[in-house]
Write an enzyme that holds these catalytic residues in place. Structure first.
Site, PDB file in Angstrom:
ATOM      1  N   ASN A 101      -3.178  13.189  -7.169  1.00  0.00           N
ATOM      2  CA  ASN A 101      -2.569  13.957  -6.081  1.00  0.00           C
ATOM      3  C   ASN A 101      -1.369  14.736  -6.609  1.00  0.00           C
ATOM      4  O   ASN A 101      -1.057  14.672  -7.801  1.00  0.00           O
ATOM      5  CB  ASN A 101      -2.181  13.019  -4.927  1.00  0.00           C
ATOM      6  N   ASP A 133      -5.462   6.013  -2.258  1.00  0.00           N
ATOM      7  CA  ASP A 133      -5.981   5.030  -1.301  1.00  0.00           C
ATOM      8  C   ASP A 133      -7.409   4.625  -1.643  1.00  0.00           C
ATOM      9  O   ASP A 133      -7.872   3.565  -1.252  1.00  0.00           O
ATOM     10  CB  ASP A 133      -5.934   5.604   0.119  1.00  0.00           C
ATOM     11  N   ASP A 135      -3.358  -2.093  -1.308  1.00  0.00           N
ATOM     12  CA  ASP A 135      -2.112  -1.514  -0.783  1.00  0.00           C
ATOM     13  C   ASP A 135      -0.937  -2.317  -1.358  1.00  0.00           C
ATOM     14  O   ASP A 135      -0.670  -3.445  -0.943  1.00  0.00           O
ATOM     15  CB  ASP A 135      -2.125  -1.555   0.748  1.00  0.00           C
ATOM     16  N   ILE A 136      -0.250  -1.703  -2.299  1.00  0.00           N
ATOM     17  CA  ILE A 136       0.813  -2.417  -3.025  1.00  0.00           C
ATOM     18  C   ILE A 136       1.968  -2.769  -2.091  1.00  0.00           C
ATOM     19  O   ILE A 136       2.486  -3.891  -2.092  1.00  0.00           O
ATOM     20  CB  ILE A 136       1.323  -1.541  -4.206  1.00  0.00           C
ATOM     21  N   PHE A 159       7.566   4.638   2.139  1.00  0.00           N
ATOM     22  CA  PHE A 159       7.666   6.066   2.425  1.00  0.00           C
ATOM     23  C   PHE A 159       6.421   6.472   3.214  1.00  0.00           C
ATOM     24  O   PHE A 159       5.340   5.936   2.976  1.00  0.00           O
ATOM     25  CB  PHE A 159       7.714   6.876   1.116  1.00  0.00           C
ATOM     26  N   LYS A 219       2.482  -2.382   8.256  1.00  0.00           N
ATOM     27  CA  LYS A 219       2.721  -2.973   6.928  1.00  0.00           C
ATOM     28  C   LYS A 219       3.892  -3.966   6.939  1.00  0.00           C
ATOM     29  O   LYS A 219       4.248  -4.510   5.900  1.00  0.00           O
ATOM     30  CB  LYS A 219       2.990  -1.869   5.907  1.00  0.00           C
TER      31      LYS A 219
HETATM   32  N1  CTP Z   1       1.314   2.640  -0.724  1.00  0.00           N
HETATM   33  C1  CTP Z   1       1.125   1.614  -1.644  1.00  0.00           C
HETATM   34  N2  CTP Z   1      -0.139   1.316  -2.083  1.00  0.00           N
HETATM   35  C2  CTP Z   1      -1.212   2.004  -1.637  1.00  0.00           C
HETATM   36  C3  CTP Z   1      -1.012   3.066  -0.715  1.00  0.00           C
HETATM   37  C4  CTP Z   1       0.253   3.345  -0.268  1.00  0.00           C
HETATM   38  O1  CTP Z   1       2.097   0.979  -2.063  1.00  0.00           O
HETATM   39  N3  CTP Z   1      -2.404   1.731  -2.098  1.00  0.00           N
HETATM   40  C5  CTP Z   1       2.661   2.910  -0.216  1.00  0.00           C
HETATM   41  C6  CTP Z   1       3.264   4.227  -0.619  1.00  0.00           C
HETATM   42  O2  CTP Z   1       3.988   4.124  -1.818  1.00  0.00           O
HETATM   43  C7  CTP Z   1       4.160   4.554   0.572  1.00  0.00           C
HETATM   44  C8  CTP Z   1       3.454   3.934   1.748  1.00  0.00           C
HETATM   45  O3  CTP Z   1       2.567   2.954   1.184  1.00  0.00           O
HETATM   46  O4  CTP Z   1       5.404   3.902   0.464  1.00  0.00           O
HETATM   47  C9  CTP Z   1       2.705   4.903   2.620  1.00  0.00           C
HETATM   48  O5  CTP Z   1       1.597   5.384   1.990  1.00  0.00           O
HETATM   49  P1  CTP Z   1       0.440   6.266   2.728  1.00  0.00           P
HETATM   50  O6  CTP Z   1      -0.632   6.430   1.741  1.00  0.00           O
HETATM   51  O7  CTP Z   1       1.053   7.496   3.292  1.00  0.00           O
HETATM   52  O8  CTP Z   1       0.072   5.358   3.936  1.00  0.00           O
HETATM   53  P2  CTP Z   1      -1.220   4.622   4.344  1.00  0.00           P
HETATM   54  O9  CTP Z   1      -0.763   3.317   4.863  1.00  0.00           O
HETATM   55  O10 CTP Z   1      -2.193   4.624   3.230  1.00  0.00           O
HETATM   56  O11 CTP Z   1      -1.776   5.443   5.574  1.00  0.00           O
HETATM   57  P3  CTP Z   1      -2.601   6.800   5.711  1.00  0.00           P
HETATM   58  O12 CTP Z   1      -3.246   7.044   4.385  1.00  0.00           O
HETATM   59  O13 CTP Z   1      -3.501   6.544   6.796  1.00  0.00           O
HETATM   60  O14 CTP Z   1      -1.582   7.865   6.014  1.00  0.00           O
END
Ligand code: CTP
Length: 399
Positions: free
Chosen positions: A208, A277, A304-305, A321, A339
């Site tokens: 990305n 994701d 999801d970390i 974030f 979360k």
């Molecule tokens: N994040 C993470 N690990 C993942 C995906 C996201 O740690 N696999 C963390 C990002 O670093 C950020 C937060 O989660 O702090 C939000 O990430 P985002 O991808 O925008 O949110 P999602 O919960 O995946 O929701 P969506 O994709 O539906 O917007």
């Protein structure tokens, strides 16, 4: 380093010719430098050279009555915020490891409570000799910071490990070791930054547009606030801020593992990374050839970390974030709750917004409708405001 006081020990080795330059690099960064030379060092460079570049009279002799009366070796040891020995000869490392106090420099090292760093410089065989390696291991175990040595061609004509690290890099290393006082002093902050790359085949990946700028700015701000900072970073074109330990990763799975290895020690976790994701479910072993009009790449979820850290029993203060293109605050608040975060920083993203840019605009949200605008501006400024807010709020939560 403004006003920070460094005792620079110079010992006998050919690399001592670089130490006057090191004094200049330290002074450029705002430090006050008091040079202490051993007898061996005086065989290579004159004290007058160091006096000219440091602006202070050089100290060498433990038995110099006039100098001792002005500032005794114990006062000198107390004066230092950091003792840096560069170059550190094999002989001096042995003295230090053995707790010797026969020279002014070794006495200062024994009597100081400041951090001590040594930059070894010697012939490669002297460096690899088990006696030297054992001394270095002893020093490391006692908390002495060993910077280098670097590899390359040596003054003796040989090539190998044993060169003193270059003065500018040594000055940066010294800066990183100086204790910083701020609202996060004594706290450990773990930060994720940048994008991840998920492999499709050996030559292609899905990623990305994250540049890592926001995460790196947060890491720098946390360090400036006094924290010990670990930055787990995906591939970006940025150098780690001075004093920040960087762990390089590529995939979401690697980022997860790196975070889990560090999280137990962390007081605060800030997830700024744009983690993929989804990833290709079965990355191809060989390059995929264009044999048909359509290509379907089945994808699977990554871990999801942020949520994984927030679920832990003894979790740190957890900050996420949210990068959203629409209904920014509503989506961010839903993420905060889903979360189970302590705080979320919400920003609007789009084609020309945020990604790869130096500016950003952030709104902070927390439980029970809590909300604060950090405003708009350079990411470095917003990072400092964010860190100040986290310092206050994480402290408030802990008490
Ligand atoms: N994040 C993470 N690990 C993942 C995906 C996201 O740690 N696999 C963390 C990002 O670093 C950020 C937060 O989660 O702090 C939000 O990430 P985002 O991808 O925008 O949110 P999602 O919960 O995946 O929701 P969506 O994709 O539906 O917007």
């Amino acid at each position: 380093m403004d006003g920070k006081r460094i005792v620079l020990g110079v010992t006998g080795g050919i690399a001592a010719y670089k130490s006057p330059d090191l004094v200049r690099r330290l002074k450029e960064r705002g430090a006050e430098v008091q040079v202490v030379m051993t007898d061996g060092a005086r065989e290579f460079v004159t004290p007058l050279t160091f006096q000219a570049v440091s602006g202070r009279e050089v100290r060498s002799d433990l038995w110099d009555k006039a100098a001792e009366q002005a500032m005794s070796h114990i006062e000198l040891a107390r004066w230092a915020d950091l003792v840096l020995v560069a170059p550190a000869s094999a002989d001096f490392l042995a003295q230090l490891a053995g707790g010797m106090a026969g020279s002014l420099l070794s006495t200062v090292c024994l009597a100081t409570s400041a951090p001590i760093a040594v930059a070894p410089a010697m012939n490669r065989l002297m460096w690899s000799n088990p006696a030297t390696q054992s001394n270095v291991a002893t020093l490391r175990a006692r908390g002495v910071h060993v910077v280098g040595p670097a590899s390359g061609s040596q003054a003796c004509g040989e090539v190998g490990e044993g060169r003193m690290v270059e003065p500018a890099d040594l000055a940066d290393a010294a800066l990183a070791l100086l204790p910083v006082k701020g609202p996060l002093s004594g706290k450990r902050v773990l930060i994720t930054a940048g994008p991840t790359r998920e492999r499709i085949d050996p030559v292609r990946f899905i990623s990305n547009r994250s540049s890592g700028k926001m995460g790196y700015a947060v890491a720098q701000a946390a360090r400036e606030a006094g924290a010990e900072v670990v930055l787990v970073s995906g591939p970006v074109n940025l150098c780690a801020p001075v004093g920040v330990r960087k762990v390089c990763v590529e995939t979401a799975a690697q980022m997860h593992d790196a975070v889990m290895a560090e999280v137990d020690a962390a007081d605060i976790f800030i997830a700024t990374a744009a983690v993929a994701d989804y990833r290709p479910a079965q990355p191809a072993d060989c390059k995929i050839k264009k044999t048909c009009d359509h290509l379907d790449v089945p994808m699977e979820r990554t871990v999801d970390i942020l949520a994984a850290v927030a679920q832990r029993e003894n979790r740190p203060f957890v900050v996420g974030f949210a990068a959203e293109t629409n209904d920014v605050e509503a989506h961010a608040r839903a993420k905060l709750e889903r979360k189970n975060l302590d705080l979320i920083a919400a920003n609007e993203v789009g084609d020309s917004k945020v990604f790869e840019q130096d500016d950003n605009a952030i709104v902070l949200l927390w439980a029970d409708g809590g909300r604060q605008e950090l405003g708009a501006g350079p990411k470095t400024l917003l990072a400092r405001r964010l860190v100040a807010f986290i310092a206050e709020r994480s402290g408030a939560t802990a008490t």
